[in-house]
Write an enzyme that holds these catalytic residues in place. Sequence first.
Site, short mmCIF file in Angstrom:
data_model
loop_
_atom_site.label_atom_id
_atom_site.label_comp_id
_atom_site.label_asym_id
_atom_site.label_seq_id
_atom_site.Cartn_x
_atom_site.Cartn_y
_atom_site.Cartn_z
N LYS A 165 0.83 -1.19 0.00
CA LYS A 165 0.00 0.00 0.00
C LYS A 165 0.87 1.25 0.00
O LYS A 165 1.58 1.53 0.96
CB LYS A 165 -0.92 0.05 1.23
N GLU A 238 10.39 1.59 10.40
CA GLU A 238 11.41 2.62 10.21
C GLU A 238 10.69 3.95 10.37
O GLU A 238 9.87 4.33 9.54
CB GLU A 238 12.06 2.49 8.84
N CYS A 272 14.58 10.46 5.41
CA CYS A 272 14.57 10.12 6.83
C CYS A 272 15.96 10.24 7.44
O CYS A 272 16.11 10.66 8.60
CB CYS A 272 14.01 8.72 7.04
N GLU A 369 11.91 16.31 13.80
CA GLU A 369 12.26 16.03 12.41
C GLU A 369 11.46 16.96 11.51
O GLU A 369 10.28 16.72 11.25
CB GLU A 369 11.98 14.57 12.06
#
Length: 469
Positions: A165, A238, A272, A369
């Site tokens: 997905k 992750e 990331c 982040e």
Amino acid sequence: MAPYQPGPAQAAAGERFAVLDPATGEAFDEAPDQRAQELDAAVRQAHEAWRSWRSDPAARAAALLASADAVEAAGPELAPLLTREQGKPLTESYAEIARTAARLRWFAAAAPEPRTIADDRAVHSEIRWRSLGPVAAIVPWNFPLQLASAKFAPALAAGNTVVLKPSPFTPLTTRLLGSVLSAALPEGVLTVLTGREPLGALLASHPGIRHVTFTGSVPTGRAVAAGAASGLARVTLELGGNDAAILLDDVDVERIADRLFWAAFRNCGQVCMAVKRVYAPVRLHDRVVEALAARAKAVVVGAGLDEGTELGPLNNAAQLARVERYTARALADGARAAAGGHRLDRPGWFHAPTVLTDVPPDSPVVTEEQFGPVLPVLPYGSVDEAVDAANATRFGLGGSVWGTDLDRAEAVAGRLECGTAWINHHAELSLAQPFAGVKESGVGVAGGPWGLYGNLSPFVVHRPLEDRP
């Protein structure tokens, strides 16, 4: 290439949702908004396909090699579509497609090795490996093909089947990839489902799924883990990072400035493991800010399909708003923009490449982040102070140390609390290496043989060395 034709498990539910071009902010296509009925059919089909797929390693390897060839051949169709829905420059889309094909080839050659248990018993004990069953792969929008292949390539090589997905922001290229791979893979081995929530939650918690692998935010990762726990499915998560780069006092600023800049700003900072904080010694701080700001002011920002574009837009309006919010907060708290500091006055989701100085260390642009083209540069007095600041985060994905004395840099890198540390470069990964984070950056290991074994279960066979009554 023939137009995409969904199989029985991929038929649209009737409803569709718009896909927007980040360079304009306008819809340019639609994708099926698939629901529970299509999901159930896909998982059933994956389970049925698993019975034969798991039984023939040689056929799997051949199919993965054929898949790699098919992906490369489809590059001229995949790359422009990827740029259109994700925003990255076309050259980067081609690079992502090449990485996808390379990963398929790497895992085509990977195979689990039986292992004999050596002890003093009169029994021959051997560890063999079995596939798990249907795997759910839930992929974000920053590298939709590359991160998809990072999940499905090891899963398929291990003998599992996959229900994939993509993010609703980038569904089209993944659907096209599914069509490309359907020529090389048996029906039901890899199924692509597109849709808005709650499709992802339903997939993560589906009782027919045996392993859920997810890349995305920490809050969503927690929800995915909770959903997978309902069926006791294995999880690999992750969950992003807040990577620090520590510049030592012997660093050659001009020599490393380009590498450092692109380690932070590639893909518009939507990586990331990008550099998201720079710590520079006090005496070099202003030179570092000046060097990075000069590059930020010179970089060509534009639509990814435009020739010469080096930096595209952010992928979606919500991410642009997040970057604007963090930047505005830092500026309000006393930070100064040496470059950028604002969104660009043009259609689409563009933000000026931004280098911040005089940033309070507790500002969200430092502690969180930001995932965009904004880079704070902070001064430090001692290496101990820099290491403590780099480690003072709930994330632990990657980090880097930059300097002329490589032994000293490596010693400092060994003190970083993260899964991967680089010296004089950043965010470069080999297909053969493990990729994992510590703290809230993730659970489990991807990449290399660790990624393969993460999709397998040990099966131990004990055989007596001689017949016994």
